[in-house]
Design a protein around this motif. Structure first.
Motif, short mmCIF file in Angstrom:
data_model
loop_
_atom_site.label_atom_id
_atom_site.label_comp_id
_atom_site.label_asym_id
_atom_site.label_seq_id
_atom_site.Cartn_x
_atom_site.Cartn_y
_atom_site.Cartn_z
N UNK B 80 0.93 -1.02 -0.08
CA UNK B 80 0.01 0.00 -0.03
C UNK B 80 0.87 1.23 -0.08
N UNK B 81 2.06 1.04 -0.36
CA UNK B 81 2.97 2.38 -0.32
C UNK B 81 2.55 3.65 -1.25
N UNK B 82 2.16 3.16 -2.21
CA UNK B 82 1.27 4.27 -3.04
C UNK B 82 -0.19 4.29 -3.24
N UNK B 83 -0.76 3.30 -3.08
CA UNK B 83 -2.33 3.09 -2.99
C UNK B 83 -2.90 3.96 -1.69
N UNK B 84 -2.09 3.76 -0.56
CA UNK B 84 -2.49 4.22 0.49
C UNK B 84 -2.44 5.96 0.53
N UNK B 85 -1.36 6.46 -0.19
CA UNK B 85 -1.12 7.71 -0.42
C UNK B 85 -2.23 8.37 -1.22
#
Lengths: 307, 333
Positions: B80-85
Motif C-alpha cells: 500500500x506504499x502508493x495506494x494508501x497515499x
C-alpha cells in the motif's frame, strides 16, 4: 504579467475531453472564482496548473514560468488545497506541517516557527500535538489550509475549499481568503456553489464540460448575458395596456409586467405607454446565478440554484 | 527530500500493527526453530557428543518458515506504499510539493528497504544470541556465514517489497494490490516448486528400475551378470538424474524461494560442493571414504550458487525498475 495564464490548455482521456482549449488570465493579487458543475473539468485544470498532470496540448504559466517545463519551480511558489484534505491521519497536526515543510526545503529552525504561526492562523495551536485522525472535517480543512500555506505561496489553488464545512467554517474560510488576498496572494478558487465564490472573488470563469463558457468580472458577465437576454420591468399606476414588443410579456399584476426580449426596447415601450403614469421602466439585471445557470444549463431551471 | 519521504515511511511502517505482528512472528519463529533444531540434533543420539550441530541443520527449519514469512513481510511493507497515499489524498499533496516525481518512489523504496534491513539485522542478532545461549557451534566463520545467509534472506524480502510496491502503483486500491502481490508470491514460490518435479519427471521419464535378480553368491557367472546389470543401472540412473535435476533446477531457478533455498544450502554448509559442469547437486561421500570432508571458503561456496544469486538480483532489479518506470509513466494523483 499574469499570475496564471493558460493558452489552449487541453486534457483528453482517450476520446473524453476533460478540459477543452482553456484560455484564461488571472492578474496578480486577485481572487479568481472558477465555477462549474461537478465533473466540469475544474480539478483537472488545477492539477494541470500545478504540474501534477500533463496537458494533452496547450500551455500553462504561473508567474510566467512554463508549468510543464519547470514544474518544480512552479511548485515552489504555489500552494494547493484539494477538495479532500491530504493529510497523514496517524501523524499529529504539527508533524504533518513539519513533514511538508521539509519537502519545501525549509530549514528546521524556520519551519518550527512557520508551523507555529500557521497553526495559530488556522486556530489549531491547542491541538497541535493531536493526531489528525481524531480531527473533525472542519479542523482537517483548516489544517490543510495551513499545509497549503507552508511555503508562503504567491499563488494559491483552493479546490472546493468550503466543501464539508459548517456555516461558521465557511465564514471563517472566506475571511481567511480575504486576508490572504490582502497579503498580495493570487487565489484560484474553484467551486460548484456560486454563492461561495460570489462574495470573495474579483473575477470569474465559468466552465462546463471542459469548456470555458465565460470569463470576467461579475458586471462583465451580467452585461454579456444581457446582450442576449434583456429583462425589462414595467409598472404603471393604471392597468397596463397590451404591449406589442418583440419577445414575451409576463404579467406580474394588472399594472406590472416583466418583458423578456433580445434587445433593450424601453423606448418602444415608453411610446406605447403615452398617457400612462409610469412608475417604473427599468432593466432588470440578472444575478450571477442566472448568468451561471444560463451559461451552464442554457437558462433551464433558473430557480433551482444548483443541480 | 528522499530522506524525508523514507523517514516518514519507516516511522509509519514500524508503528503499524501488521509490521509488529509479522516482525514479532519472525523473531519468535527464529528463536523457536533454532532452539528446536539444536535440541533435536542432540537428542538424535546418533551423533557423537562432541560433534556440534552444523549451521545448515540449525537453520533448515528457520529457512523453511522464512521463505513464507519473509515474502509476506516484504509484501506487507510495500503493497500500500502508493495506494494508501492515493486513498488518503496525500499523493496529490506530495506531487504538488517541489519534489521530482522519482524522489517520491525512491523515498518509498529506501524507507521500505531500511525498515526491512534493520528488521533483518535484529532477527539475525537474535538468532545468533539464541545459538550462543544454547551453546551451538558459533565460530567466527559461522558468524560470517550466518551474516551472509541473513543478507540473502534480506534480498529475498526486498524482492517481495518491490513486488508489493509495484502492485501498489498499478492497482486501484490497497486490497487489489495485496491480492495481486500474494498471487504472484504463490505463483513464484509455491506453483513453481510444485510444477518443477512434474515437468522434470515428464521430461526425464520414469527412473530406471533396479535389477531384481535372486543370485547365489557361489554362482560366479550369475554374480558377474548381476554386477554388469548393476553397473548399467548406475549409468542409466546417473543419466536419468542429470536429465531430471537439470530440468528441476532450471525451473526452480525462476522461484525466489528455490534460489534462497539453494543459496542457503551452500552458504550454511561449507562442506557442500557442486559437481563441476553438470549443474547437479551431489553430496560428497564423506562417510564412504571415512575422511574428514573438505570445507570450502565462503567465496567458493557462493561461487557454487552464482547463478542463483544473479537470478535473485536480476529479479530485484527487474521489479524495482518496473515499479520505477510505472510510477514515472503513470498519471497518479
Amino acid at each position: 504579467m499574469y499570475a496564471i495564464k493558460t493558452e489552449n490548455l487541453t486534457k483528453k482521456y482517450g476520446d473524453f475531453v476533460a478540459v477543452n482549449s482553456l484560455n484564461l488570465n488571472v492578474k496578480k493579487g486577485k481572487i479568481f472564482g472558477f465555477l462549474g458543475p461537478n465533473g466540469a473539468g475544474k480539478t483537472t485544470t488545477i492539477l494541470m496548473l500545478l504540474g501534477i498532470i500533463k496537458p494533452t496540448s496547450g500551455k500553462a504559466y504561473i508567474n510566467d514560468i512554463d508549468v510543464w517545463e519547470n514544474p518544480v519551480e512552479v511548485k515552489r511558489i504555489t500552494g494547493y488545497l484539494p477538495t479532500e484534505p491530504g493529510l497523514y491521519q496517524t501523524m499529529t497536526a504539527r508533524d504533518n506541517l513539519l513533514f511538508f515543510s521539509r519537502l519545501y526545503g525549509i530549514p528546521k529552525n524556520e519551519s518550527e516557527e512557520r508551523v507555529r504561526e500557521l497553526l495559530e492562523l488556522v486556530g489549531l495551536e491547542d491541538v497541535a500535538k493531536k493526531k489528525v485522525g481524531e480531527f473533525s472535517t472542519g479542523m482537517k480543512k483548516r489544517l490543510a489550509i495551513a499545509q497549503a500555506l507552508i511555503n508562503d505561496p504567491e499563488v494559491l489553488f483552493l479546490d472546493e475549499p468550503t466543501s464539508g464545512l459548517d456555516p461558521t467554517g465557511v465564514i471563517e474560510m472566506r475571511n481567511l481568503i480575504r486576508n490572504l488576498k490582502k497579503e498580495g496572494k493570487t487565489i484560484f478558487f474553484s467551486s460548484h456553489i456560486l454563492s461561495e465564490v460570489e462574495e470573495v472573488c474579483d473575477t470569474f470563469g465559468i466552465i462546463s464540460k471542459g469548456k470555458l463558457l465565460a470569463v470576467g468580472s461579475k458586471e462583465e458577465l451580467k452585461r454579456e448575458l444581457m446582450k442576449e437576454k434583456v429583462k425589462i420591468l414595467v409598472e404603471t399606476v393604471e392597468p397596463l395596456p397590451e404591449l406589442i414588443v418583440e419577445g414575451t410579456v409576463k404579467r406580474i399584476s394588472e399594472n406590472k409586467a416583466l418583458i423578456c426580449t433580445q434587445k433593450d426596447v424601453r423606448k418602444e415601450i415608453f411610446r406605447q405607454l403615452k398617457g400612462f403614469t409610469v412608475l417604473s421602466l427599468s432593466l432588470v439585471e440578472p444575478t450571477l446565478e442566472e448568468v451561471f445557470m444560463n451559461l451552464v444549463y442554457g437558462g433551464e431551471n433558473n430557480d433551482s440554484g444548483n443541480r | 527530500m528522499i530522506l524525508a519521504i523514507a523517514e516518514r515511511e519507516i516511522k509509519e511502517s514500524i508503528k503499524s500493527r501488521r509490521f509488529l505482528l509479522i516482525f514479532g512472528f519472525l523473531l519468535i519463529i527464529g528463536a523457536l526453530s533454532l532452539s528446536s533444531s539444536l535440541i533435536s540434533w542432540h537428542s538424535w543420539g546418533i551423533v557423537e557428543e562432541e560433534q556440534k550441530a552444523p549451521l545448515w541443520v540449525l537453520f533448515g527449519q528457520f529457512n523453511y518458515y522464512f521463505t513464507l514469512l519473509g515474502a509476506i513481510f516484504g509484501i506487507a511493507l510495500g503493497f500500500d506504499a502508493i495506494t494508501k497515499e492515493r486513498e488518503g489524498g496525500t499523493l496529490k499533496i506530495l506531487l504538488s510539493t517541489p519534489l521530482y516525481k522519482d524522489q517520491i518512489i525512491l523515498g518509498k523504496f529506501l524507507g521500505g528497504a531500511l525498515t526491512l534491513g534493520v528488521s533483518m539485522l535484529v532477527i539475525a542478532l537474535l538468532n545468533l544470541g539464541v545459538l550462543m545461549t544454547l551453546g551451538a557451534n558459533v565460530t567466527g566463520s559461522a558468524i560470517l556465514r550466518i551474516a551472509t545467509y541473513m543478507f540473502f534472506a534480506y534480498l529475498y524480502t526486498l524482492l517481495f517489497l518491490g513486488i508489493g510496491i509495484f502492485f501498489s502503483i498499478i492497482s486501484k486500491s490497497s486490497s487489489n494490490a495485496l491480492i495481486s502481490a500474494l498471487v504472484v508470491f504463490l505463483i513464484l514460490n509455491l506453483a513453481l516448486s510444485t510444477i518443477a518435479p512434474i515437468v522434470a519427471h515428464f521430461y526425464a521419464g520414469d527412473p530406471p528400475k533396479r535389477p531384481q535378480i535372486s543370485i547365489n553368491p557361489n554362482d560366479k557367472e550369475a554374480m558377474e551378470k548381476y554386477r554388469l546389470e548393476m553397473e548399467k543401472y548406475r549409468e542409466e540412473m546417473e543419466k536419468w538424474q542429470k536429465k531430471y535435476f537439470g530440468v528441476f533446477t532450471k525451473i526452480r531457478m525462476f522461484s525466489p524461494e528455490g534460489n534462497l533455498y539453494e543459496i542457503s544450502g551452500y552458504v550454511l554448509n561449507p562442506q557442500r560442493e557442486k559437481e563441476e559442469g553438470e549443474g547437479i547437486v551431489v553430496y560428497q561421500g564423506s562417510y564412504e571414504n571415512q575422511q574428514k570432508p573438505k570445507e570450502y571458503s565462503l567465496t567458493k561456496s557462493l561461487s557454487f550458487v552464482s547463478a542463483n544469486i544473479v537470478t535473485l538480483l536480476a529479479y530485484i532489479l527487474l521489479i524495482f525498475v518496473a515499479a520505477y518506470i510505472e510510477f514515472m509513466r503513470k498519471e497518479l494523483y
